[in-house]
Design an enzyme around this catalytic site. Sequence first.
Site, mmCIF file in Angstrom:
data_model
loop_
_atom_site.group_PDB
_atom_site.id
_atom_site.type_symbol
_atom_site.label_atom_id
_atom_site.label_comp_id
_atom_site.label_asym_id
_atom_site.label_seq_id
_atom_site.Cartn_x
_atom_site.Cartn_y
_atom_site.Cartn_z
ATOM 1 N N HIS A 1 -7.679 2.292 -5.181
ATOM 2 C CA HIS A 1 -8.759 2.093 -4.205
ATOM 3 C C HIS A 1 -9.373 3.447 -3.890
ATOM 4 O O HIS A 1 -8.796 4.253 -3.155
ATOM 5 C CB HIS A 1 -8.172 1.426 -2.958
ATOM 6 C CG HIS A 1 -9.153 1.171 -1.869
ATOM 7 N ND1 HIS A 1 -8.763 0.776 -0.601
ATOM 8 C CD2 HIS A 1 -10.513 1.234 -1.824
ATOM 9 C CE1 HIS A 1 -9.828 0.621 0.154
ATOM 10 N NE2 HIS A 1 -10.901 0.899 -0.563
ATOM 11 N N MET B 1 -12.401 -5.132 3.697
ATOM 12 C CA MET B 1 -11.657 -4.259 4.603
ATOM 13 C C MET B 1 -11.557 -4.929 5.968
ATOM 14 O O MET B 1 -12.572 -5.276 6.578
ATOM 15 C CB MET B 1 -12.355 -2.905 4.738
ATOM 16 C CG MET B 1 -12.379 -2.059 3.479
ATOM 17 S SD MET B 1 -10.717 -1.616 2.862
ATOM 18 C CE MET B 1 -10.059 -0.685 4.249
ATOM 19 N N HIS C 1 -1.035 -1.003 -4.349
ATOM 20 C CA HIS C 1 -2.336 -0.548 -3.861
ATOM 21 C C HIS C 1 -2.248 0.961 -3.618
ATOM 22 O O HIS C 1 -1.433 1.421 -2.814
ATOM 23 C CB HIS C 1 -2.693 -1.284 -2.573
ATOM 24 C CG HIS C 1 -4.089 -1.078 -2.115
ATOM 25 N ND1 HIS C 1 -5.137 -1.845 -2.583
ATOM 26 C CD2 HIS C 1 -4.630 -0.205 -1.242
ATOM 27 C CE1 HIS C 1 -6.264 -1.452 -1.996
ATOM 28 N NE2 HIS C 1 -5.981 -0.446 -1.182
ATOM 29 N N MET D 1 -11.501 5.552 -1.987
ATOM 30 C CA MET D 1 -12.252 5.732 -0.741
ATOM 31 C C MET D 1 -12.842 7.144 -0.751
ATOM 32 O O MET D 1 -12.482 7.995 0.060
ATOM 33 C CB MET D 1 -11.341 5.510 0.461
ATOM 34 C CG MET D 1 -10.965 4.066 0.657
ATOM 35 S SD MET D 1 -10.024 3.776 2.178
ATOM 36 C CE MET D 1 -8.380 4.145 1.592
ATOM 37 N N MET E 1 -8.187 9.092 -0.876
ATOM 38 C CA MET E 1 -9.119 9.505 0.182
ATOM 39 C C MET E 1 -9.505 10.965 -0.018
ATOM 40 O O MET E 1 -8.654 11.793 -0.371
ATOM 41 C CB MET E 1 -8.477 9.322 1.553
ATOM 42 C CG MET E 1 -7.872 7.951 1.789
ATOM 43 S SD MET E 1 -7.122 7.822 3.433
ATOM 44 C CE MET E 1 -5.981 6.459 3.176
ATOM 45 N N SER F 1 0.837 -1.199 0.000
ATOM 46 C CA SER F 1 0.000 0.000 0.000
ATOM 47 C C SER F 1 0.875 1.253 0.000
ATOM 48 O O SER F 1 1.623 1.504 0.954
ATOM 49 C CB SER F 1 -0.913 0.002 1.220
ATOM 50 O OG SER F 1 -1.663 1.194 1.259
ATOM 51 N N ASP G 1 -4.252 4.106 -2.369
ATOM 52 C CA ASP G 1 -5.426 4.589 -1.649
ATOM 53 C C ASP G 1 -5.702 6.049 -1.982
ATOM 54 O O ASP G 1 -4.819 6.903 -1.862
ATOM 55 C CB ASP G 1 -5.208 4.470 -0.141
ATOM 56 C CG ASP G 1 -5.295 3.040 0.350
ATOM 57 O OD1 ASP G 1 -6.216 2.328 -0.079
ATOM 58 O OD2 ASP G 1 -4.440 2.635 1.156
ATOM 59 N N ASP H 1 -7.511 -5.921 3.001
ATOM 60 C CA ASP H 1 -6.787 -4.673 3.231
ATOM 61 C C ASP H 1 -6.965 -4.231 4.675
ATOM 62 O O ASP H 1 -8.082 -3.975 5.110
ATOM 63 C CB ASP H 1 -7.334 -3.607 2.272
ATOM 64 C CG ASP H 1 -6.632 -2.263 2.417
ATOM 65 O OD1 ASP H 1 -5.646 -2.175 3.171
ATOM 66 O OD2 ASP H 1 -7.075 -1.304 1.766
#
Length: 213
Positions: free
Chosen positions: A64, A135, A31, A66, A35, A6, A33, A173
């Site tokens: 990913h 998750m 990965h 989010m 946000m 990640s 992320d 994750d």
Amino acid sequence: MILSPSLFAANAGRLDEEIAQVEQAGAEYLHIDVMDGMFVPNLSFGYNILSGIRKNSRLFFDVHLMIEKPERFLDPFIREGADGVTVHYEATDTLDEIAKTCREENVKFGVALCPKTPVSVLEPWAGVLDILLIMSIEPGFGGQPFMPEAVPRIREASALRNKKNAHFLISVDGGVNPKTAPLCREAGADILVAGSSVFRARDRKVALELLRG
């Protein structure tokens, strides 16, 4: 077993170097992320980061999202180099449209589930899913401990795959480390997302081997 470090746990001052190290150490995915400070109480990478790191890596970029209403930013993340896009079931009511866009753009379609969301909600999309992300922490912050209740949820995802004769990969994750990785593998996980246990390790190759088992 696919290992997906990640990027959120990497040293932000030298991303290219960090990515190259985990790639050379044996990672297959990265990965990423994203946000927005709304769906989760934190901020992270935008699609401009992808354009900066894409040219220097051959890793599969699993983005990913989010974020609230991820369909708003699907196109730019795909354009800048995402190989797969994983959105949250809880953040959108346009999964069919997102799946269609991913198919048209030849990008893998993933859906993530927060810890309290039943796995069964994804039954209607089992046939079009490429990645189902369980998750094992509350999304938004790295370094949280693994939630043991994620293990039966992984098994449930595996049972759903068998029931529907589907082919999606099961990703996990949150809090994945050498102690929790075997629990995930045995329950049926195909992809392990790990941040701190990889990027904060002195030897990334050894860290990845411990996760792979």
